[in-house]
Design an enzyme around this catalytic site. Sequence first.
Site, short mmCIF file in Angstrom:
data_model
loop_
_atom_site.label_atom_id
_atom_site.label_comp_id
_atom_site.label_asym_id
_atom_site.label_seq_id
_atom_site.Cartn_x
_atom_site.Cartn_y
_atom_site.Cartn_z
N CYS A 91 0.72 -1.43 0.00
CA CYS A 91 0.10 -0.20 0.50
C CYS A 91 1.04 1.59 0.33
CB CYS A 91 -0.63 -0.16 0.97
SG CYS A 91 -2.33 -1.41 1.31
N HIS A 359 -8.84 3.62 -2.70
CA HIS A 359 -7.20 3.60 -1.59
C HIS A 359 -7.21 2.75 -3.09
CE1 HIS A 359 -3.88 1.79 -0.34
NE2 HIS A 359 -4.41 1.17 0.84
N CYS A 389 -0.40 2.35 6.71
CA CYS A 389 0.77 1.05 7.01
C CYS A 389 0.38 -0.01 5.90
CB CYS A 389 -1.14 0.84 8.16
SG CYS A 389 -2.90 0.57 6.98
#
Length: 403
Positions: A91, A359, A389
Amino acid sequence: MTEAYIYDALRTPRGKGRKDGSLHEVTSLRLSALTLNALKERNNLDGHAVEDVIWGNVTQVMEQGGCLARSAVLASDLDESIPGLAINRFCASGMEAVNLAANQVRGGAGDGYIAGGVEMMGRVAMGSDGAAIAVDPTLAMEQYFVPQGISADIIATEYGFTRDQADTLAVESQRRAKAAWDDNRFANSVINVRDQNGLSILDHDEYMRPQTDMQSLGALNPAFQQMGEVMPGFDNIAMLKYPHLERINHIHHAGNSSGIVDGSAAVLIGNKEFGEKYGLKARARIKGTAKIGTDPTIMLTGPVPVTHKILADNGMDISDIDLFEVNEAFAAVVLRFQQAFDVDPERVNVNGGSIAMGHPLGATGAMIIGTLLDEMERSDKETGLATLCIASGMGAATLIERV
């Protein structure tokens, strides 16, 4: 050490990551090339202006495989003399691309870089590339692997966050995102994705659900309870790692977790000479970057230790930071950050986040850096921190300072 500056940052809108999403017919390659072209044109860059294009994308298979960064350069109006580097830090891939580019500039390895990323989650399914920590039992069993949704629920259980707290944060994310769009706060950053005939495909974040309220969220069932409690029983695996937990409190669902979307983002980074050459005004200085490894089972707590690290590395305190962008992968991630640093929620994700807008894995890190910079300029703030994160237990952060 040479200073690294942000000269520009832009992104595409986030399209719904499914077959009826507006960007579904656009390939990862084309969306990347459109983003690179927009950055080049907006800053009047020569085709050979930058040293490299560093591009994050997480699921590096099919159309997103084979060093997509280099393919995107060749498909764009940039010169073929510019190489491309595709990177994957899950991510944080888009953020790591920016951080790597900044540190290359700071170290003297070139005057200018384009960094960012892409993820077409409606075209290339998350997890379709496989992952040793998830599929190789010799690693998964040793590390007490659980899916990310279970990890988010472990955070909620460990740190005492309730379903109401998570839903309240989600409703506020939707409210802030709508307010930001209504106030044209993204106008400087979001490009209009057009087809080959110049017709608009998408010019706004289409995942948003501004009508969301506590009642509508309350009707949703926990998304990860069944996989936690029914075979293979990931809750049991988690409690082997954390025997002090009597049970896992499953509070996350589709409404308080990040949305699956398509999108791309790019940041133009260079030294002082680069800006002077192209007549560009620096918008911010990249003051620091950091990354860290964390517990791979609870997995998503990385923003806390990586923030401690980047502050210590730069001789700063949390009170020195004016604004924060903490990626809303799950509500508990942001709640834990706010709890750990006792920061005012009004300084965190001022314009909403991934719960409201989505996202796009490989692009989000670059997106939130741009969002942070825009808000720092709008509200006349000096210092901002963006952090995410990361799957498998990591954290990444970027510290920027207006100039």
